[in-house]
Design an enzyme around this catalytic site. Structure first.
Site, PDB file in Angstrom:
ATOM      1  CB  ILE A  64      -0.971   0.056   1.338  1.00  8.83           C
ATOM      2  CG1 ILE A  64      -1.900  -1.188   1.228  1.00  8.83           C
ATOM      3  CG2 ILE A  64      -1.806   1.432   1.336  1.00  8.83           C
ATOM      4  CD1 ILE A  64      -2.880  -1.520   2.488  1.00  8.83           C
TER       5      ILE A  64
ATOM      6  CG  ASP B 213       9.265  -0.358   4.949  1.00 13.47           C
ATOM      7  OD1 ASP B 213       7.918  -0.155   4.353  1.00 13.47           O
ATOM      8  OD2 ASP B 213       9.653  -1.349   5.617  1.00 13.47           O
TER       9      ASP B 213
ATOM     10  CB  SER C 129      -7.716  -2.339  10.659  1.00 10.15           C
ATOM     11  OG  SER C 129      -8.119  -3.589  10.305  1.00 10.15           O
ATOM     12  CB  SER C 130     -12.403  -3.645   7.964  1.00 11.02           C
ATOM     13  OG  SER C 130     -11.736  -4.584   8.143  1.00 11.02           O
TER      14      SER C 130
ATOM     15  CE1 TYR D 131      -3.399  -5.176  11.857  1.00 10.94           C
ATOM     16  CE2 TYR D 131      -5.579  -6.097  11.555  1.00 10.94           C
ATOM     17  CZ  TYR D 131      -4.470  -5.426  10.910  1.00 10.94           C
ATOM     18  OH  TYR D 131      -4.655  -4.531   9.763  1.00 10.94           O
TER      19      TYR D 131
ATOM     20  CE  LYS E 113      -3.738  -0.625  11.553  1.00 13.63           C
ATOM     21  NZ  LYS E 113      -2.374   0.233  11.152  1.00 13.63           N
TER      22      LYS E 113
ATOM     23  CB  VAL F  80      -7.445 -14.850   2.159  1.00 11.92           C
ATOM     24  CG1 VAL F  80      -8.261 -13.568   1.459  1.00 11.92           C
ATOM     25  CG2 VAL F  80      -7.752 -15.872   1.730  1.00 11.92           C
TER      26      VAL F  80
ATOM     27  NE  ARG G  60     -12.318 -11.111   6.366  1.00  3.80           N
ATOM     28  CZ  ARG G  60     -13.084 -11.993   7.158  1.00  3.80           C
ATOM     29  NH1 ARG G  60     -14.073 -12.008   7.035  1.00  3.80           N
ATOM     30  NH2 ARG G  60     -12.431 -12.537   7.995  1.00  3.80           N
TER      31      ARG G  60
ATOM     32  NE  ARG H  63      -6.405 -17.033   9.551  1.00  2.16           N
ATOM     33  CZ  ARG H  63      -5.645 -16.083   8.471  1.00  2.16           C
ATOM     34  NH1 ARG H  63      -4.711 -16.773   7.993  1.00  2.16           N
ATOM     35  NH2 ARG H  63      -6.058 -14.965   8.161  1.00  2.16           N
TER      36      ARG H  63
HETATM   37  C1  UD2 Z   1      -8.037  -8.149   8.824  1.00  3.20           C
HETATM   38  C2  UD2 Z   1      -8.737  -6.951   8.157  1.00  3.20           C
HETATM   39  C3  UD2 Z   1      -8.456  -6.228   7.240  1.00  3.20           C
HETATM   40  C4  UD2 Z   1      -6.800  -5.818   7.503  1.00  3.20           C
HETATM   41  C5  UD2 Z   1      -6.052  -7.221   7.484  1.00  3.20           C
HETATM   42  C6  UD2 Z   1      -4.459  -6.932   7.936  1.00  3.20           C
HETATM   43  C7  UD2 Z   1     -11.161  -7.956   9.210  1.00  3.20           C
HETATM   44  C8  UD2 Z   1     -12.429  -8.067   8.536  1.00  3.20           C
HETATM   45  N1  UD2 Z   1     -10.243  -7.520   7.780  1.00  3.20           N
HETATM   46  O1  UD2 Z   1      -8.292  -8.888   7.766  1.00  3.20           O
HETATM   47  O2  UD2 Z   1      -9.146  -4.974   7.152  1.00  3.20           O
HETATM   48  O3  UD2 Z   1      -6.632  -5.068   8.490  1.00  3.20           O
HETATM   49  O4  UD2 Z   1      -6.731  -7.956   8.669  1.00  3.20           O
HETATM   50  O5  UD2 Z   1      -4.019  -8.300   8.059  1.00  3.20           O
HETATM   51  O6  UD2 Z   1     -10.859  -8.018  10.036  1.00  3.20           O
HETATM   52  N2  UD2 Z   1      -7.926 -17.357   5.015  1.00  3.20           N
HETATM   53  C9  UD2 Z   1      -8.229 -18.738   4.380  1.00  3.20           C
HETATM   54  N3  UD2 Z   1      -7.018 -19.209   3.630  1.00  3.20           N
HETATM   55  C10 UD2 Z   1      -5.948 -18.446   3.715  1.00  3.20           C
HETATM   56  C11 UD2 Z   1      -5.600 -17.064   4.369  1.00  3.20           C
HETATM   57  C12 UD2 Z   1      -6.928 -16.586   4.873  1.00  3.20           C
HETATM   58  O7  UD2 Z   1      -9.241 -19.097   4.279  1.00  3.20           O
HETATM   59  O8  UD2 Z   1      -4.951 -19.171   3.233  1.00  3.20           O
HETATM   60  C13 UD2 Z   1      -9.202 -16.726   5.596  1.00  3.20           C
HETATM   61  C14 UD2 Z   1      -9.127 -16.219   6.816  1.00  3.20           C
HETATM   62  O9  UD2 Z   1      -9.163 -17.070   7.819  1.00  3.20           O
HETATM   63  C15 UD2 Z   1     -10.039 -15.229   6.661  1.00  3.20           C
HETATM   64  C16 UD2 Z   1     -10.172 -14.531   5.385  1.00  3.20           C
HETATM   65  O10 UD2 Z   1      -9.542 -15.493   4.784  1.00  3.20           O
HETATM   66  O11 UD2 Z   1     -11.489 -15.575   7.199  1.00  3.20           O
HETATM   67  C17 UD2 Z   1      -9.522 -13.275   5.258  1.00  3.20           C
HETATM   68  O12 UD2 Z   1      -8.010 -13.548   5.993  1.00  3.20           O
HETATM   69  P1  UD2 Z   1      -7.064 -12.360   5.655  1.00  3.20           P
HETATM   70  O13 UD2 Z   1      -5.846 -12.731   6.618  1.00  3.20           O
HETATM   71  O14 UD2 Z   1      -6.747 -11.944   4.466  1.00  3.20           O
HETATM   72  O15 UD2 Z   1      -7.839 -10.924   6.265  1.00  3.20           O
HETATM   73  P2  UD2 Z   1      -8.365 -10.614   7.497  1.00  3.20           P
HETATM   74  O16 UD2 Z   1      -9.892 -10.575   7.219  1.00  3.20           O
HETATM   75  O17 UD2 Z   1      -7.825 -11.271   8.747  1.00  3.20           O
END
Ligand code: UD2
Length: 318
Positions: free
Chosen positions: A13, A32, A119-120, A143, A147, A187, A211, A272
């Protein structure tokens, strides 16, 4: 000509923002510590920016780097819900202590405005959708807490010291240069790179979690608006930045199958800890005060991202 400091400039970003600020005619200073950022993300703009390898935990260096700065886009963070579950101290240092250091130094240096990558995840598991900024936050991972604490500091520095701050709650950002190499990666970066290599992606849980996946160009656009909006519209405020729609992971997998040509299956593992079930933004406030509208939708963003990873892998193996 304004000088814009971007923290986390080597992240996907931050490096997109650096390119946009250069195009807008700003002088760009970037910092950084390469904890999650990558040198290659800024390689092609390194000659055009004033890059310094600085860790925000080092307060005297942060004071120095803020000298002569007009605006700050604060992107530096250690993202990832599961990483924070494993190491909450690290998350707190990188996401909270670092943010407070930056704010103190920004105030001393009389910086005009700080825009913060919130963050959301702040909304947590509250059932109401879409998420509005006036809802009570309900963070459920270290986390998310960190945030959210950053947002509160932003507001406090506006209220106590008159430092103009704006928090943008990013919803699951994706796009070119997002690191796919860590188990903590977003993801979409993981899914796209695995599927392009013909490897099976893993869904944690039943895949019904949804999402509001947001292409990085929308984030760049919102940051520009947050920098340029009149102070009385935005100072001390929090805005959602997203597309306003949501898609579940099972459907996302199907879309990616079509776009990547992957013909294999998906593997399921247990959910998770700290994971939010559903996420979708209400964009009314951002529309009203920032004039924000998403400019790139999910499929178009995915197409651009897939193209980028394809080109990268072709370049690497060439
Ligand atoms: C959170 C925040 C996002 C950002 C991010 C930073 C929410 C809703 N969103 O994202 O805005 O701040 O953190 O890291 O809180 N997953 C799988 N397989 C994989 C990897 C992930 O199924 O190989 C799932 C994971 O369990 C989750 C979804 O995909 O349900 C999204 O995961 P992520 O790590 O991409 O992001 P998320 O939602 O934790």
């Amino acid at each position: 000509m304004s000088t814009c400091l971007i923290t986390g400039v080597a992240g996907f970003i931050g490096s997109s923002l650096a390119r946009a600020r250069l195009a807008a005619g700003d002088r760009v200073r970037g910092i950084d510590n390469f904890s999650t950022g990558k040198r290659e993300n800024i390689a092609e703009i390194l000659q055009q920016i004033d890059f310094r390898q600085v860790d925000l935990i080092d307060f005297s260096r942060v004071q120095h780097v803020c000298q002569g700065v007009d605006y700050i886009l604060h992107q530096a963070a250690i993202p990832s819900v599961p990483r924070s579950v494993e190491d909450p101290l690290e998350s707190n240092r990188a996401n909270v202590d670092a943010t407070v250091n930056l704010l103190v130094a920004a105030r001393e240096a009389k910086v005009k405005r700080v825009v913060y990558a919130a963050s959301s995840s702040a909304y947590g598991d509250s059932p109401t959708l879409p998420k509005r900024e006036d809802m009570l936050p309900n963070p459920i991972s270290p986390y998310a807490v960190a945030k959210l604490a950053g947002e509160h500091y932003m507001r406090a520095f506006w209220r106590c010291y008159g430092l103009e701050t704006v928090s943008l709650r990013y919803f699951n950002v994706f796009g070119p240069r997002q690191d796919p190499a860590s188990p903590y990666s977003g993801v979409l970066a993981l899914f796209i790179t695995r599927m392009l290599q013909g490897k099976t992606p893993t869904i944690f849980g039943d895949g019904q979690q949804s999402r509001d996946f947001t292409f990085v160009e929308n984030i760049v656009h919102a940051n520009h608006l947050a920098l340029t909006a009149p102070g009385q519209e935005v100072a001390g405020q929090v805005f959602n930045v997203a597309t306003g729609s949501r898609v579940d992971l099972n459907a996302t997998f199907q879309i990616l199958k079509k776009l990547t040509g992957y013909s294999g299956e998906v593997h399921y593992e247990s959910e998770r800890p700290g994971d939010v079930k559903h996420s979708q933004a209400d964009l009314s406030l951002a529309k009203k005060h920032l004039g924000y509208e998403p400019t790139v939708g999910l499929e178009e963003g995915l197409q651009q991202t897939i193209e980028w990873y394809r080109r990268e892998s072709a370049g690497v193996s060439a």
